[in-house]
Scaffold this motif. Structure first.
Motif, PDB file in Angstrom:
ATOM      1  N   PRO A   1       0.816  -1.221   0.000  1.00 10.39           N
ATOM      2  CA  PRO A   1       0.000   0.000   0.000  1.00 10.39           C
ATOM      3  C   PRO A   1       0.849   1.270   0.000  1.00 10.39           C
ATOM      4  CG  PRO A   1      -0.742  -1.534   1.703  1.00 10.39           C
ATOM      5  CD  PRO A   1       0.571  -2.039   1.198  1.00 10.39           C
ATOM      6  N   ASP A   2       1.994   1.207   0.695  1.00 12.29           N
ATOM      7  CA  ASP A   2       2.875   2.375   0.758  1.00 12.29           C
ATOM      8  C   ASP A   2       3.551   2.630  -0.579  1.00 12.29           C
ATOM      9  OD1 ASP A   2       2.254   2.655   3.475  1.00 12.29           O
ATOM     10  OD2 ASP A   2       3.842   1.265   4.047  1.00 12.29           O
ATOM     11  N   GLY A   3       3.791   1.559  -1.340  1.00 19.05           N
ATOM     12  CA  GLY A   3       4.359   1.717  -2.686  1.00 19.05           C
ATOM     13  C   GLY A   3       3.417   2.465  -3.594  1.00 19.05           C
ATOM     14  N   ARG A   4       2.135   2.157  -3.498  1.00 21.59           N
ATOM     15  CA  ARG A   4       1.152   2.877  -4.302  1.00 21.59           C
ATOM     16  C   ARG A   4       1.135   4.357  -3.929  1.00 21.59           C
ATOM     17  NH1 ARG A   4      -5.460   2.772  -3.892  1.00 21.59           N
ATOM     18  NH2 ARG A   4      -5.780   4.362  -5.510  1.00 21.59           N
ATOM     19  N   THR A   5       1.168   4.640  -2.633  1.00 22.76           N
ATOM     20  CA  THR A   5       1.165   6.034  -2.167  1.00 22.76           C
ATOM     21  C   THR A   5       2.404   6.772  -2.651  1.00 22.76           C
ATOM     22  OG1 THR A   5      -0.101   5.416  -0.196  1.00 22.76           O
ATOM     23  CG2 THR A   5       1.093   7.502  -0.123  1.00 22.76           C
ATOM     24  N   ALA A   6       3.554   6.103  -2.578  1.00 20.70           N
ATOM     25  CA  ALA A   6       4.806   6.724  -3.022  1.00 20.70           C
ATOM     26  C   ALA A   6       4.756   7.049  -4.510  1.00 20.70           C
ATOM     27  CB  ALA A   6       5.981   5.803  -2.715  1.00 20.70           C
ATOM     28  N   LEU A   7       4.146   6.157  -5.297  1.00 22.25           N
ATOM     29  CA  LEU A   7       4.006   6.416  -6.735  1.00 22.25           C
ATOM     30  C   LEU A   7       3.097   7.625  -6.965  1.00 22.25           C
ATOM     31  CD1 LEU A   7       4.605   5.454  -9.667  1.00 22.25           C
ATOM     32  CD2 LEU A   7       2.461   4.149  -9.522  1.00 22.25           C
ATOM     33  N   ALA A   8       1.980   7.662  -6.275  1.00 20.06           N
ATOM     34  CA  ALA A   8       1.023   8.764  -6.444  1.00 20.06           C
ATOM     35  C   ALA A   8       1.644  10.103  -6.053  1.00 20.06           C
ATOM     36  CB  ALA A   8      -0.224   8.500  -5.595  1.00 20.06           C
ATOM     37  N   ASN A   9       2.516  10.078  -5.050  1.00 20.83           N
ATOM     38  CA  ASN A   9       3.148  11.312  -4.561  1.00 20.83           C
ATOM     39  C   ASN A   9       4.400  11.697  -5.333  1.00 20.83           C
ATOM     40  OD1 ASN A   9       1.177  11.493  -2.607  1.00 20.83           O
ATOM     41  ND2 ASN A   9       2.423  10.552  -0.999  1.00 20.83           N
ATOM     42  N   GLY A  10       4.795  10.877  -6.306  1.00 23.27           N
ATOM     43  CA  GLY A  10       5.982  11.185  -7.094  1.00 23.27           C
ATOM     44  C   GLY A  10       7.285  10.885  -6.388  1.00 23.27           C
ATOM     45  N   GLN A  11       7.230  10.090  -5.320  1.00 30.34           N
ATOM     46  CA  GLN A  11       8.454   9.746  -4.590  1.00 30.34           C
ATOM     47  C   GLN A  11       9.233   8.629  -5.282  1.00 30.34           C
ATOM     48  OE1 GLN A  11       5.980   9.103  -1.030  1.00 30.34           O
ATOM     49  NE2 GLN A  11       7.368  10.465   0.075  1.00 30.34           N
ATOM     50  N   VAL A  12       8.546   7.871  -6.122  1.00 29.12           N
ATOM     51  CA  VAL A  12       9.199   6.845  -6.934  1.00 29.12           C
ATOM     52  C   VAL A  12       8.699   7.000  -8.364  1.00 29.12           C
ATOM     53  CG1 VAL A  12       9.506   5.207  -5.029  1.00 29.12           C
ATOM     54  CG2 VAL A  12       7.421   5.117  -6.416  1.00 29.12           C
ATOM     55  N   ASP A  13       9.453   6.413  -9.297  1.00 25.38           N
ATOM     56  CA  ASP A  13       9.087   6.508 -10.717  1.00 25.38           C
ATOM     57  C   ASP A  13       8.189   5.368 -11.158  1.00 25.38           C
ATOM     58  OD1 ASP A  13      10.937   8.811 -11.441  1.00 25.38           O
ATOM     59  OD2 ASP A  13      12.359   7.357 -10.603  1.00 25.38           O
ATOM     60  N   ALA A  14       8.277   4.239 -10.466  1.00 29.96           N
ATOM     61  CA  ALA A  14       7.472   3.067 -10.805  1.00 29.96           C
ATOM     62  C   ALA A  14       7.219   2.272  -9.536  1.00 29.96           C
ATOM     63  CB  ALA A  14       8.173   2.202 -11.859  1.00 29.96           C
ATOM     64  N   TRP A  15       6.285   1.368  -9.635  1.00 35.95           N
ATOM     65  CA  TRP A  15       5.897   0.581  -8.463  1.00 35.95           C
ATOM     66  C   TRP A  15       5.575  -0.839  -8.907  1.00 35.95           C
ATOM     67  CZ3 TRP A  15       0.162   0.197  -7.338  1.00 35.95           C
ATOM     68  CH2 TRP A  15      -0.097  -0.625  -6.236  1.00 35.95           C
ATOM     69  N   ALA A  16       6.121  -1.804  -8.180  1.00 29.17           N
ATOM     70  CA  ALA A  16       5.772  -3.200  -8.415  1.00 29.17           C
ATOM     71  C   ALA A  16       4.459  -3.468  -7.693  1.00 29.17           C
ATOM     72  CB  ALA A  16       6.881  -4.119  -7.903  1.00 29.17           C
ATOM     73  N   GLY A  17       3.363  -3.350  -8.411  1.00 29.53           N
ATOM     74  CA  GLY A  17       2.035  -3.366  -7.807  1.00 29.53           C
ATOM     75  C   GLY A  17       1.572  -4.739  -7.398  1.00 29.53           C
ATOM     76  N   LEU A  18       0.577  -4.746  -6.526  1.00 23.60           N
ATOM     77  CA  LEU A  18      -0.072  -5.980  -6.119  1.00 23.60           C
ATOM     78  C   LEU A  18      -1.550  -5.693  -5.927  1.00 23.60           C
ATOM     79  CD1 LEU A  18       0.446  -9.018  -5.161  1.00 23.60           C
ATOM     80  CD2 LEU A  18       0.218  -8.092  -2.856  1.00 23.60           C
ATOM     81  N   ASP A  19      -2.392  -6.554  -6.497  1.00 27.56           N
ATOM     82  CA  ASP A  19      -3.831  -6.400  -6.285  1.00 27.56           C
ATOM     83  C   ASP A  19      -4.205  -6.667  -4.827  1.00 27.56           C
ATOM     84  OD1 ASP A  19      -4.748  -5.614  -8.759  1.00 27.56           O
ATOM     85  OD2 ASP A  19      -5.041  -7.646  -9.515  1.00 27.56           O
ATOM     86  N   PRO A  20      -5.230  -5.969  -4.310  1.00 33.26           N
ATOM     87  CA  PRO A  20      -6.142  -5.055  -5.014  1.00 33.26           C
ATOM     88  C   PRO A  20      -5.611  -3.629  -5.172  1.00 33.26           C
ATOM     89  CG  PRO A  20      -6.821  -5.237  -2.742  1.00 33.26           C
ATOM     90  CD  PRO A  20      -5.658  -6.182  -2.907  1.00 33.26           C
TER      91      PRO A  20
END
Length: 330
Positions: free
Chosen positions: A171-190
């Motif tokens: 969940p924190d990876g998704r937030t970091a992507l949305a905030n521009g703290q990372v360039d990409a995210w290895a996502g996981l559903d949901p």
């Protein structure tokens, strides 16, 4: 002679009593059964919602303790420490854990998912895997998305030294992507489905073959001591699997409510799961052996580790096969 006969009878009586005690201990139900639930395991959410494990073990007065796993790494930690007896992970993550000393066996397949991909923001200039060189990628170490990322990078001649991997829970990876703290995210559903639907994020790289199966693992000591208990847990999982297949809309509602995502997100997640192969076996072994070299190439296991042997020791169909056969025959 009579004395010898009496002594022999006495020894046999002691032996019989000991065997009876061992058999009783082997067959007994533990007072507490500790299982995880995970947003990436739809069966666990359905079972927890309807109290099916509690119902199954109510006659035994056994308590069910539910523990939330936010990723394979957490589930493996809980299994290794004995905090849970049965836990949900991705297949390759289970291999990594087993290779590094986690005493587990895979006893059931809860799904064949496409639950991970590499995600970028909708306005990202990144268009190809090669564009990730020198970029920051959020990934939860020790999970399928993390290992998926390494395998994806290798397809274009990159390694983890060519990028900056930021270890964040899903969940924190998704937030970091949305905030521009990372360039990409290895996502996981949901979370990945939510990022697509709610944020408009793009899936930069998909490869269903790099997504390993959803493994339900038991601690070896627990499986050895309580094989009947594990079989009864699998019976409930099989009930949930068949229920999800028969009631996809109701299952999506449960996933949405438990995971706190919208119904369209939950439906997208479930659409990316194949629930048709619950018994672990040759297909999973072959897939894991094809994926295992990444663990050696990235030095995630000790040198000299016999990964094919680890995989053969991990995957166990003996408990699930009769349970699934019985359920399908009802």
């Amino acid at each position: 002679m009579k004395r010898f006969f009496n002594r022999a009878l006495g020894r046999l009586a002691v032996l019989a009593a000991g065997l009876a005690t061992m058999a009783a201990a082997h067959a007994a139900t533990p007072p507490e059964i500790r299982v995880d639930y995970a947003y990436y395991s739809p069966e666990s959410l359905v079972i927890k919602r309807y109290g099916w494990l509690e119902d199954e073990f109510k006659p035994d007065h056994a308590q069910i303790k539910w523990v939330l796993s936010l990723g394979s790494n957490r589930a493996l930690e809980y299994l290794n420490s004995g905090a849970i007896d049965i836990g949900s992970t991705a297949g390759l993550a289970a291999v990594l854990g087993k290779a590094n000393g986690n005493p587990i066996r895979t006893v059931y397949i809860f799904s064949r998912p496409e639950w991970t991909a590499l995600v970028v923001r909708k306005d990202s200039p990144i268009k190809t895997l090669a564009d990730l060189k020198g970029k920051k990628i959020a990934a939860t170490k020790g999970t399928d998305p993390f290992l998926f990322t390494l395998r994806a990078l290798h397809t274009v001649g990159l390694t983890r030294d060519d990028v900056e991997l930021v270890n964040l829970q899903h969940p924190d990876g998704r937030t970091a992507l949305a905030n521009g703290q990372v360039d990409a995210w290895a996502g996981l559903d949901p979370h990945m489905a939510a990022a697509q639907i709610d944020d408009g994020d793009r899936l930069l790289y998909r490869n269903v073959d790099f997504n390993t199966y959803g493994f339900l693992n038991a601690r070896e000591a627990f499986l050895q001591q309580y094989p009947e208990t594990v079989a009864r847990v699998l019976k409930v999982y099989e009930k949930a699997r068949l229920w999800i297949v028969a009631h996809p809309d109701d299952a999506a509602k449960i996933v949405a409510e438990e995971s706190k995502v919208s119904l369209p997100v939950a439906k997208l997640q479930l659409q990316r799961n194949d629930f048709s192969q619950p018994v672990p076996g040759a297909q999973q072994i072959a897939a894991l052996k094809a994926a295992a070299p990444i663990l050696v190439q990235e030095q995630l296991v000790k040198p000299g580790t016999d990964l094919p042997q680890v995989i053969d020791a991990l995957v166990d169909s003996q408990v699930a096969q009769p349970v699934v056969t019985a359920a399908q025959g009802q």
